[in-house]
Write a protein that holds these residues in place. Structure first.
Motif, short mmCIF file in Angstrom:
data_model
loop_
_atom_site.label_atom_id
_atom_site.label_comp_id
_atom_site.label_asym_id
_atom_site.label_seq_id
_atom_site.Cartn_x
_atom_site.Cartn_y
_atom_site.Cartn_z
N LYS A 2 0.85 -1.20 0.00
CA LYS A 2 0.00 0.00 0.00
C LYS A 2 0.88 1.24 0.00
CE LYS A 2 -3.95 -2.01 2.25
NZ LYS A 2 -5.16 -1.68 2.94
N TRP A 4 0.85 5.02 1.16
CA TRP A 4 0.18 5.98 2.03
C TRP A 4 0.85 7.34 1.82
CZ3 TRP A 4 -3.87 4.68 5.26
CH2 TRP A 4 -4.14 3.30 5.38
N CYS A 23 -4.54 6.15 2.06
CA CYS A 23 -4.06 5.10 1.18
C CYS A 23 -4.44 5.50 -0.24
CB CYS A 23 -4.67 3.75 1.56
SG CYS A 23 -4.09 2.41 0.49
N THR A 26 -3.29 0.41 -3.70
CA THR A 26 -3.05 -0.91 -3.11
C THR A 26 -2.69 -1.87 -4.22
OG1 THR A 26 -4.62 -0.50 -1.33
CG2 THR A 26 -4.07 -2.79 -1.77
N GLU A 28 -2.17 -5.91 -4.63
CA GLU A 28 -2.34 -7.19 -3.98
C GLU A 28 -1.87 -8.28 -4.93
OE1 GLU A 28 -6.00 -9.71 -2.02
OE2 GLU A 28 -6.13 -7.53 -2.10
#
Length: 109
Positions: A2, A4, A23, A26, A28
């Motif tokens: 992530k 930030w 955030c 992201t 994944e």
């Protein structure tokens, strides 16, 4: 992974009086062969800050990923923009990084 950052376009420092980050992206990593994210096992992560690269290694899949971080003119425009997967034949017990300059260009190993 992530990212930030402050969503302010004022610059890289948090605005005065602000104490929070948002955030903004992201990433994944999932395997199509594994039913759940909990099956992934990332045992090493290395950053090559001179080249804006992050490299996590997946011990279960015998794979190393290289993710490029594109810094924008302000924190809100920073993004993970490229990812490459490399399969290795030996189990990943540890991971280190080296970099060199060849013909005026940075090279990571």
């Amino acid at each position: 992974m992530k990212i930030w950052a402050s969503t302010s376009e004022e610059g890289w420092l948090l605005p005065k009086g602000s104490d929070s980050l948002d955030c903004i992206q992201t990433l994944e990593l999932k395997s199509s062969a594994e039913p759940g994210a909990e099956e992934a096992s990332f045992n090493q992560v290395v950053a090559l800050s001179q080249m804006d690269l992050i490299s996590p290694a997946n011990a279960k899949k015998n794979a190393i990923y290289v993710v490029h971080l594109d810094y924008g003119p302000n924190p809100a425009s920073t993004r993970l923009d490229y990812i490459s997967e490399f399969t290795v034949t030996m189990p990943i017990l540890s991971l280190t990084r080296t970099s060199d300059v060849v013909h005026g260009k940075s090279v990571a190993q």
